[in-house]
Write a protein that holds these residues in place. Structure first.
Motif, PDB file in Angstrom:
ATOM      1  N   GLN A  61     -49.055  53.385   1.253  1.00 25.84           N
ATOM      2  CA  GLN A  61     -48.136  53.155   2.390  1.00 25.84           C
ATOM      3  C   GLN A  61     -48.867  52.951   3.705  1.00 25.84           C
ATOM      4  N   LYS A  62     -50.192  52.870   3.648  1.00 26.66           N
ATOM      5  CA  LYS A  62     -50.998  52.886   4.873  1.00 26.66           C
ATOM      6  C   LYS A  62     -50.764  51.629   5.713  1.00 26.66           C
ATOM      7  N   HIS A  63     -50.573  51.814   7.026  1.00 29.24           N
ATOM      8  CA  HIS A  63     -50.661  50.661   7.919  1.00 29.24           C
ATOM      9  C   HIS A  63     -51.720  50.922   8.980  1.00 29.24           C
ATOM     10  N   HIS A  64     -51.376  51.627  10.085  1.00 26.07           N
ATOM     11  CA  HIS A  64     -52.378  51.837  11.134  1.00 26.07           C
ATOM     12  C   HIS A  64     -53.229  53.084  10.902  1.00 26.07           C
ATOM     13  N   GLN A  65     -52.840  53.945   9.978  1.00 27.70           N
ATOM     14  CA  GLN A  65     -53.504  55.245   9.850  1.00 27.70           C
ATOM     15  C   GLN A  65     -54.941  55.133   9.318  1.00 27.70           C
ATOM     16  N   PHE A  66     -55.804  56.017   9.819  1.00 27.99           N
ATOM     17  CA  PHE A  66     -57.155  56.163   9.260  1.00 27.99           C
ATOM     18  C   PHE A  66     -57.083  57.327   8.275  1.00 27.99           C
ATOM     19  N   LEU A  67     -57.367  57.030   7.014  1.00 25.85           N
ATOM     20  CA  LEU A  67     -57.107  57.982   5.935  1.00 25.85           C
ATOM     21  C   LEU A  67     -58.409  58.519   5.342  1.00 25.85           C
ATOM     22  N   ILE A  68     -58.571  59.832   5.437  1.00 25.29           N
ATOM     23  CA  ILE A  68     -59.797  60.479   4.955  1.00 25.29           C
ATOM     24  C   ILE A  68     -59.462  61.399   3.786  1.00 25.29           C
ATOM     25  N   GLY A  69     -60.147  61.201   2.661  1.00 25.28           N
ATOM     26  CA  GLY A  69     -59.971  62.070   1.508  1.00 25.28           C
ATOM     27  C   GLY A  69     -61.254  62.810   1.195  1.00 25.28           C
ATOM     28  N   PHE A  70     -61.132  63.798   0.356  1.00 22.14           N
ATOM     29  CA  PHE A  70     -62.283  64.570  -0.094  1.00 22.14           C
ATOM     30  C   PHE A  70     -62.460  64.389  -1.589  1.00 22.14           C
ATOM     31  N   ALA A  71     -63.686  64.539  -2.051  1.00 20.71           N
ATOM     32  CA  ALA A  71     -63.949  64.516  -3.481  1.00 20.71           C
ATOM     33  C   ALA A  71     -64.863  65.689  -3.783  1.00 20.71           C
ATOM     34  N   ALA A  72     -64.360  66.624  -4.533  1.00 17.03           N
ATOM     35  CA  ALA A  72     -65.166  67.760  -4.972  1.00 17.03           C
ATOM     36  C   ALA A  72     -65.454  67.566  -6.443  1.00 17.03           C
TER      37      ALA A  72
END
Ligand code: C5P
Length: 221
Positions: free
Chosen positions: A134-145
């Motif tokens: 659903q992303k438009h203007h957002q800066f999306l940060i995820g983590f990977a453990a």
């Protein structure tokens, strides 16, 4: 302070390990302490952001100057995020979201059985992937453990979840990840070489993650 780089911007941060209920007294969860997410919320606040910390239960005090939303399961975390996503400029998914839940929650305490007890679990929605869709203007940060093949899996998450950044944590190495006060991470972004942040306090790692994100966003703008 209008000179701060995140002045007036809405940043959503998730933290902690979700709790997936089995019955009134039992749940499934994981080793997440919430420390990395709380450190990120505080760091974003210091950069001028309006921060909402969406937190699964942790043993940590609520950070000052941050709107706090208490959640428990992946489902409640998802609802809290989706309600605020459209107005957010940045989302940082530091929470350890349970991959599975019990499809039913027993109304009463599950009784002992004479022999084995079978638990069948249902897949939880992948919140980060949904936000990526659903992303438009957002800066999306995820983590990977991960405990193995860290960068390969993290790279796959970057692509498949449409994240702008994945912060990769080798949780099998000492002093890193779950429940430690320190962390060492590798930052992956598309079209950029991986960036390693050596062992430091979670507060310092949080500041560095935001600096890297701000630099990338400036390039994109
Ligand atoms: O696939 P994996 O669980 O390793 O991905 C980790 C990232 O995805 C984290 O940022 C975590 O918060 C997010 N996640 C999620 N919903 C899930 C599982 C993970 O948002 N059900």
């Amino acid at each position: 302070d209008t000179s701060l780089p995140l002045h007036g911007q809405s940043v959503l941060v998730t933290a902690g390990g979700t709790r997936e209920r089995l019955d009134p007294v039992r749940y499934l969860t994981n080793n997440s302490s919430g420390k990395m997410g709380y450190a990120l919320a505080t760091a974003a606040r210091k950069l001028g952001a309006k921060v909402t910390l969406i937190s699964a239960p942790t043993a940590l005090p609520q950070p000052a100057g941050v709107a706090y939303v208490a959640v428990d399961s992946a489902a409640t975390m998802r609802t809290a995020l989706l309600a605020r996503y459209a107005d957010a400029q940045m989302v940082i998914m530091a929470a350890a979201v349970a991959d599975f839940r019990s499809p039913t929650v027993a109304a009463n305490k599950i009784k002992k059985t004479a022999t084995d007890y079978q638990l069948t679990l249902t897949k939880n929605p992948d919140i980060l992937a949904e936000l990526g869709q659903q992303k438009h203007h957002q800066f999306l940060i995820g983590f990977a453990a991960e405990t193995q093949n860290l960068l390969t899996y993290a790279q796959q998450k970057l692509t498949s979840k449409h994240a702008d950044m994945i912060v990769a944590n080798d949780v099998s190495s000492p002093q890193v990840g779950f429940d430690h006060d320190t962390n060492a991470v590798t930052i992956l972004q598309s079209n950029q070489a991986p960036q390693q942040l050596p062992l430091a306090s979670k507060e310092v790692i949080a500041q560095q993650i935001l600096q890297v994100a701000l630099a990338t966003r400036k390039l994109q703008a």
